[in-house]
Design a protein around this motif. Structure first.
Motif, PDB file in Angstrom:
ATOM      1  N   GLY A 194      15.961 -20.312 -14.047  1.00  0.00           N
ATOM      2  CA  GLY A 194      15.108 -21.419 -14.350  1.00  0.00           C
ATOM      3  C   GLY A 194      13.358 -21.058 -14.003  1.00  0.00           C
ATOM      4  N   TRP A 195      13.463 -20.153 -13.379  1.00  0.00           N
ATOM      5  CA  TRP A 195      11.895 -19.556 -13.014  1.00  0.00           C
ATOM      6  C   TRP A 195      11.818 -18.103 -13.681  1.00  0.00           C
ATOM      7  N   ASP A 224      19.783 -18.106 -11.115  1.00  0.00           N
ATOM      8  CA  ASP A 224      19.764 -19.326 -12.152  1.00  0.00           C
ATOM      9  C   ASP A 224      18.752 -19.171 -13.278  1.00  0.00           C
ATOM     10  N   ILE A 251      12.248 -17.984 -17.806  1.00  0.00           N
ATOM     11  CA  ILE A 251      11.410 -18.921 -18.642  1.00  0.00           C
ATOM     12  C   ILE A 251      10.096 -17.953 -19.037  1.00  0.00           C
ATOM     13  N   PRO A 253      10.057 -24.822  -9.231  1.00  0.00           N
ATOM     14  CA  PRO A 253      11.353 -25.391  -9.068  1.00  0.00           C
ATOM     15  C   PRO A 253      11.905 -25.305  -7.725  1.00  0.00           C
TER      16      PRO A 253
END
Ligand code: NAD
Length: 495
Positions: free
Chosen positions: A69-70, A67, A73, A208
Motif C-alpha cells: 500500500g506504500w 502489503d 503505489i 498509511p
C-alpha cells in the motif's frame, strides 16, 4: 496512562509509541523522563520501549511493506502525501519549535529559523524526487530488452542522535519514505519530543498505518535489537563513531546495508589573504552554532602564522560577546548543552587541555543560570596537534587555535584526524579555494563561510565520519536498490 498527561505544558504531545498506525503504551509499561537542559528539571515523561516493542514495530513495518500500500503505489502518490507532511510541518511550526527548544536546549531563534523549516524543506525536496525514481535502459548485443529498476530496500531502521532531532530524523524519513520503504524510527532517548509530534503529523498527512513506526528507548538495547532484527533490511544510523562501529559490525554480521553518518572534528583554515572580518564570523559560527553540538562544527582553527596573534586577540575579545542565555529568549545564540553528562565531558576535556599545556584565551568555565547545563564559549591556544582536545570530538562550544606556515602544512594539519565530515577554507583566492578544497579529506567543504546546508546538497563523511550521504539525490540512491530486468525478444514469437 493517558496519551497527553505529562508532556511539557506548552504542547499537547502524545507520549506513547506509534506502532502499526496506533498509539500504544509500551509492552513493559516503562516511562522515561524528559529533562530540560536549561534548568536540569524534568519536564515530562514519555514511553520507554523494550525489545518486545521493537519486535511489534518491525512486524508492523514488514506487514505494511509487504502489503504494497506504500511500497508499490506510484511515486507520484507518495509525493502527494509527503507534500502534505511538509505543509503540516509548516502549519504546526511553532508547536514543533517550542517542543524542540526545551528538549535539546536549542535557542528558540534557531528552532524557528533552521530546524523546523529545514524539516519541511526535506519533505518537499524528496516529494519531488519521489516522482523521479527512474531506472535506465541498457543497450546490449543480447536478443533482449534490458533495463534497471530502482526499488525500495524494505524495512528501514532509522536511528537518530540527540543534537538535531528534527532535522536528522527528517533527512532519513523523507528519502526513505519517498523511495517506498517502511520505517521503524528510534530517536535518541534524551530528545524524543519532536519525533512524537512528527509521528502525529505523518499519520495526519495520510502515511498509511505501519509505514512509519516510532519506538523510544535506550540505544544499546533497542538500537541493537533493530540492527540485528531479521526483518530489518537496512539501517540508517546517525551518531557517534564509537556506536557507529558497533552498528556496522552487527549489520555486517547480518549482511545488511548501513548508511553511517558519524562523528566529526573539522578544521577551519584561515589564510592570510582572507577577508578577516568575514573569516572571524565564519570561525565563530563554526564552533558556537548549536552550542558546538554539531557534527559538522569547526572546532579546530588553523590560522596563517602572520595572523595568529591578531586572530587570537580578536577571538578573545569577541567570543564572550556572543549572546548566551535561556533558549526561550529570542536573542539567545548559545544555549545549554543537551545533558549534564555532556557538560561534564566538555569540562573535563578543557581541564585536560590546560594540563596538556593549552592556554584558555576566553571561557573555560561553566555558566551558572537556572541550574542549566551552560558552558561558556571557549578558545584554547598553544596546544600540540596530538592533544586530546585537538584530536577528539569535544562536541561543545570549544575552539582550539593552531598556527601554520604554508598551505601544504595547513592541508596536512587539517587532514591529520581520523574524522572527515567537514572542513572550511577562508581565503581571498579562488584558485587557492579550489586547490585546497580538492585536497581536504572531508565530505563537505565550505569556502568563505560555514554551515550552509540544503536538502539538495548531499552531506556525509569519509574515514571515521562514516560513508552515508543524506540530502540530495544521493540519499534517495542509498534508500533504494537496483534490479536488472532482461526481457527476451524471441524472433519466433507469434505476433
Ligand atoms: P550516539 O552514538 O550516542 O547515539 C546515536 C543513536 O544511537 C541514539 O539514538 C542512541 O540511542 C543509539 N544507540 C546507542 N547505542 C546503540 C547501539 N549499541 N546500537 C544501535 N543504536 C545505538 O550519538 P549521540 O550522542 O546521540 O549524538 C552525537 C554524535 O552523533 C556525535 O558524535 C556527532 O558527531 C554525531 N552526529 C553525526 C552526524 C552526521 O551527520 N555525521 C550528525 C549529527 C550527529
Amino acid at each position: 496512562m493517558t496519551e497527553t498527561s505529562t508532556a511539557p505544558e506548552t504542547t499537547a504531545i502524545r507520549t506513547d509509541l506509534l506502532i502499526g498506525g496506533e498509539w500504544q503504551q509500551p509492552a513493559a509499561g516503562e516511562r522515561m523522563d524528559v529533562t530540560d537542559p536549561a534548568t536540569g528539571e524534568v519536564i515530562g515523561e514519555v514511553a520507554g520501549a523494550t525489545v518486545a516493542d521493537v519486535d511489534a514495530a518491525v512486524a508492523a513495518a514488514r506487514k505494511a511493506f509487504d502489503d504494497g500500500g506504500w511500497s508499490r503505489i506510484s511515486g507520484r502518490e507518495r509525493s502527494r502525501v509527503l507534500l502534505r507532511v511538509a505543509a503540516l510541518i509548516r502549519e504546526r511550526s511553532e508547536e514543533l519549535a517550542q517542543a524542540e527548544s526545551p528538549d535539546v536546549g536549542k535557542p528558540i531563534m534557531f528552532t524557528r529559523m533552521i530546524d523546523v523549516p529545514t524539516a519541511a524543506d526535506q519533505f518537499e525536496y524528496f516529494a519531488s524526487l519521489a516522482q523521479h525514481l527512474d531506472g535506465a535502459v541498457r543497450e546490449t548485443p543480447l536478443p533482449a530488452f534490458a533495463f534497471t529498476r530502482r526499488e525500495p530496500r524494505g524495512v528501514v531502521a532509522a536511528i537518530s542522535p540527540f543534537n538535531f532531532p528534527l532535522i536528522l530524523s527528517s533527512s532519513k524519513l523523507a528519502p526513505a519514505l519517498a523511495a517506498g520503504n517502511t520505517v521503524v524510527h528510534k530517536p535518541a532517548p534524551q530528545t524524543p519530543l519532536s519525533a512524537l509530534l512528527m509521528a502525529d503529523i505523518l499519520r495526519e498527512a495520510g502515511v498509511p498505518a505501519g509505514v512509519y513506526n516510532l519506538v523510544i528507548g535506550p540505544g544499546p538495547e533497542l538500537g541493537d535489537a533493530l540492527v540485528r532484527h531479521p526483518d530489518v533490511d537496512m539501517v540508517a544510523f546517525t551518531g557517534s563513531t564509537a556506536v557507529g562501529r558497533i552498528v556496522a559490525r552487527t549489520a555486517g554480521e547480518h549482511l545488511k546495508p548501513v548508511a553511517a553518518e558519524l562523528g566529526g572534528n573539522a578544521a577551519n583554515i584561515v589564510f592570510a589573504d582572507a577577508d578577516l572580518d568575514k573569516a572571524i564570523g565564519a570561525v565563530i559560527n563554526a564552533f558556537v552554532f548549536n552550542t558546538g553540538q554539531f557534527c559538522m562544527a569547526g572546532p579546530r582553527l588553523l590560522v596563517d602564522r602572520s595572523l595568529y596573534e591578531t586572530v587570537v586577540g580578536i577571538l578573545g575579545n569577541a567570543v564572550g560577546g556572543v549572546p548566551l542565555g535561556r533558549p526561550s529568549d529570542p536573542g539567545t545564540v548559545i544555549g545549554p548543552v543537551a545533558s549534564r553528562a555532556q557538560l561534564e565531558r566538555i569540562e573535563q576535556m578543557v581541564q585536560d587541555a590546560v594540563a596538556a599545556g593549552g592556554t584558555v584565551v576566553t571561557g573555560g568555565h561553566r555558566v551558572e543560570l537556572d541550574g542549566g547545563f551552560y558552558y561558556a564559549p571557549t578558545v584554547i591556544a598553544g596546544l600540540d596537534n596530538d592533544a586530546v582536545a585537538v584530536k577528539e570530538e569535544v562536541f561543545g562550544p570549544v575552539l582550539t587555535v593552531q598556527p601554520f606556515d604554508t598551505e601544504e602544512e595547513a592541508i596536512r594539519l587539517a587532514n591529520s584526524t581520523p574524522y572527515g565530515l567537514a572542513a572550511g577554507v577562508q581565503t581571498g583566492s579562488i584558485s587557492r579555494a579550489h586547490r585546497v578544497a580538492n585536497r581536504l579529506e572531508a565530505g563537505i567543504i565550505w569556502v568563505n563561510g560555514w554551515a550552509m546546508l540544503d536538502p539538495a546538497v548531499p552531506f556525509g563523511g569519509v574515514k571515521a565520519s562514516g560513508w552515508g550521504r543524506e540530502s540530495g539525490p544521493e540519499a534517495l540512491e542509498s534508500f533504494t536498490r537496483s534490479k536488472s530486468v532482461i526481457v527476451t525478444i524471441d524472433p519466433e514469437d507469434a505476433a
